[in-house]
Design a protein around this motif. Structure first.
Motif, short mmCIF file in Angstrom:
data_model
loop_
_atom_site.label_atom_id
_atom_site.label_comp_id
_atom_site.label_asym_id
_atom_site.label_seq_id
_atom_site.Cartn_x
_atom_site.Cartn_y
_atom_site.Cartn_z
N THR A 29 32.21 21.36 26.75
CA THR A 29 33.29 21.62 25.99
C THR A 29 33.03 22.45 25.07
O THR A 29 32.13 22.55 24.13
N VAL A 30 33.90 23.61 25.10
CA VAL A 30 33.68 24.43 24.01
C VAL A 30 34.84 24.28 22.80
O VAL A 30 36.02 24.25 23.36
N THR A 31 34.41 24.25 21.48
CA THR A 31 35.29 23.99 20.61
C THR A 31 34.84 24.73 19.40
O THR A 31 33.82 25.23 19.31
N ASP A 32 36.09 25.02 18.48
CA ASP A 32 35.74 25.76 17.23
C ASP A 32 35.06 24.84 16.14
O ASP A 32 34.58 23.48 16.61
N ALA A 33 34.83 25.22 14.98
CA ALA A 33 34.16 24.51 14.03
C ALA A 33 35.06 23.40 13.52
O ALA A 33 34.16 22.08 13.29
N GLU A 34 36.22 23.00 13.62
CA GLU A 34 36.95 21.96 13.49
C GLU A 34 37.07 21.00 14.74
O GLU A 34 37.89 19.96 14.67
N GLY A 35 36.48 21.27 15.78
CA GLY A 35 36.67 20.54 17.02
C GLY A 35 37.85 20.89 17.96
O GLY A 35 38.10 20.08 18.71
N THR A 36 38.60 21.93 17.77
CA THR A 36 39.68 22.26 18.23
C THR A 36 39.12 22.95 19.72
O THR A 36 38.46 23.97 19.47
N PRO A 37 39.54 22.41 20.90
CA PRO A 37 39.23 23.11 22.19
C PRO A 37 39.48 24.54 22.19
O PRO A 37 40.78 25.10 21.51
N LEU A 38 38.61 25.33 22.93
CA LEU A 38 39.09 26.85 22.62
C LEU A 38 39.27 26.92 24.35
O LEU A 38 38.38 27.52 25.26
N PRO A 39 40.32 27.07 24.94
CA PRO A 39 40.79 27.22 26.27
C PRO A 39 40.74 28.75 26.39
O PRO A 39 40.93 29.47 25.75
N GLY A 40 40.10 29.08 27.67
CA GLY A 40 39.79 30.45 28.29
C GLY A 40 38.59 30.88 27.54
O GLY A 40 38.38 32.36 27.82
N ALA A 41 37.80 30.51 26.76
CA ALA A 41 36.41 30.98 26.42
C ALA A 41 35.57 31.32 27.64
O ALA A 41 35.76 30.45 28.69
#
Length: 82
Positions: A29-41
């Motif tokens: 799963t790709v997430t940012d520093a806060e743990g929010t998913p990054l759809p389309g990465a």
């Protein structure tokens, strides 16, 4: 002589099967520093053309990746990471 050649050929084909068995699937799963998913990465293998795009929840799967392969993750507005 023919039997030695046949044995050599069998060993060559066995080696091909063994090297193919060292590939595997990788998922995550790709997430940012806060743990929010990054759809389309975009997730790409560094030395091949294999890759995937993260789904709505940031999940991805890439099949048939060689052992030791480096993945590069990129997303618009973020620095790419290996």
């Amino acid at each position: 002589m023919k039997s030695k050649l046949l044995i050599l050929v069998l060993f060559l084909f066995a080696g091909i099967g063994i090297s193919k068995a060292q590939n595997f699937s990788v998922s995550g799963t790709v997430t940012d520093a806060e743990g929010t998913p990054l759809p389309g990465a975009t997730i790409m293998a560094k030395t091949t053309n294999k890759g995937a795009t993260a789904d709505f929840d940031g999940n991805y799967t890439i099949d048939d990746i060689a052992t030791g392969e480096t993945l590069v993750v990129s997303f618009l507005g973020f620095t790419s990471k290996e």
